[in-house]
Scaffold this active site. Structure first.
Site, PDB file in Angstrom:
ATOM      1  CG  ASP A 114      -9.872  -4.872   3.737  1.00  0.00           C
ATOM      2  OD1 ASP A 114     -10.247  -3.724   4.030  1.00  0.00           O
ATOM      3  OD2 ASP A 114      -8.680  -5.185   3.559  1.00  0.00           O
ATOM      4  CE1 TYR A 126      -3.114  -6.114   1.802  1.00  0.00           C
ATOM      5  CE2 TYR A 126      -5.396  -6.823   1.629  1.00  0.00           C
ATOM      6  CZ  TYR A 126      -4.415  -6.122   2.286  1.00  0.00           C
ATOM      7  OH  TYR A 126      -4.737  -5.442   3.432  1.00  0.00           O
TER       8      TYR A 126
END
Ligand code: A2P
Length: 270
Positions: free
Chosen positions: A45, A50
């Site tokens: 994930d 990010y």
């Protein structure tokens, strides 16, 4: 080691535990994801936000696994709230990852992070319609949302064609969000639990430590197992190999009395 899948309402299957990569910097992501793959994780994930998609993708590519044997999730940045912008962000993500389709794509949050709580209903509907288009074109196998409450989910159900397959929310002992859990269950939306260890804050809790000892497991294993017992899909993350291994070894059952005890916990992070 825990095996098995949850099944979405479109019959696509997703491995019951995923490897979370939030807060894993790009330069550590390659090694962490490689360790996860080596130790049997087949569900990774990530998110554009990010800033580690590139090395997540490189690690998956370098590992000897067929694309169809790995489940990859990424997310549309929370501040993007338009149709064309969604298509552009999706292209950026698959380019970063070096793949030609995603297994699951989520709207990262109902509002931009710096405008938490803002009503972006119309924008979310536009994003969702773009994601439905990508889904219908076969570029994504399942679509969903993250950090959505019932009031955020309802307009998608009312105005769009596809019911989200997933809602990824912060979920851990003490943060069960029973109403949201029941709502998702009613609509066959799989709940994914991020921060299943309360970002580590529950690991030193005396009652958690005591209960974990009883089952001869670590606090982390007890907390991850709790998510599964509540039929949510945990996304633990670690940069340490022994923990990455441990977090998947959760093949035990928590008794119904202990589950009731855990359900009574207050949210440690409030
Ligand atoms: P580290 O990456 O140094 O292993 P959450 O998944 O709830 O966000 O929690 C993640 C935090 O918990 C990270 O700080 C991670 O640290 C730590 N962690 C993950 N797995 C374990 C484990 N099995 N035992 C102890 N700490 C863990």
């Amino acid at each position: 080691m825990i095996k098995g899948n949850f099944v979405f309402h479109n019959n696509v299957e997703i491995p019951k535990i995923g490897f979370g990569t939030w807060q894993i910097p790009n330069d550590e992501a390659y090694d962490s994801v490689t360790m996860a793959l080596k130790n049997g994780y087949t569900h990774i994930d990530t998110a554009l936000a990010y800033k580690n998609e590139e090395n997540v993708g490189k690690a998956i590519k370098a590992f000897d696994i067929a694309r169809e044997d790995i489940f990859i999730t990424s997310k549309l940045p929370a501040q993007i709230k338009g149709f064309d912008e969604t298509l552009a962000a999706f292209n950026e993500t698959i380019t970063n990852l070096g793949v030609d389709y995603l297994d699951l794509y989520l709207i990262h949050a109902p509002w931009p992070w710096d405008e938490k709580g803002k009503d972006c209903t119309e924008g979310n509907i536009q994003c969702w319609k773009a994601m439905e288009q990508l889904y219908n074109e076969g570029k994504i196998r399942a679509i969903g949302v993250s950090n959505f409450e019932i009031k955020d989910l309802q307009p998608i159900l009312d105005h769009c064609d596809i019911v989200p397959m997933v809602n990824q929310i912060p979920f851990y002992v003490g943060r069960d969000q029973e109403d949201l859990l029941a709502f998702c269950k009613q609509h066959h939306i799989v709940v994914e639990a991020y921060s299943p260890l309360a970002t580590g804050e529950l690991l030193d809790h005396d009652d958690i430590k005591k209960m974990a000892e009883k089952y001869d497991v670590t606090p982390a294993q007890l907390l991850i197992r709790y998510c599964l017992e509540r039929e949510t899909l945990p996304l633990p993350k670690s940069t340490h190999e022994e923990r990455i291994i441990q977090n998947k070894q959760v093949d035990f059952e928590i008794s119904s009395e202990d589950l009731e005890e855990l359900k009574k916990f207050e949210d440690i992070r409030k």
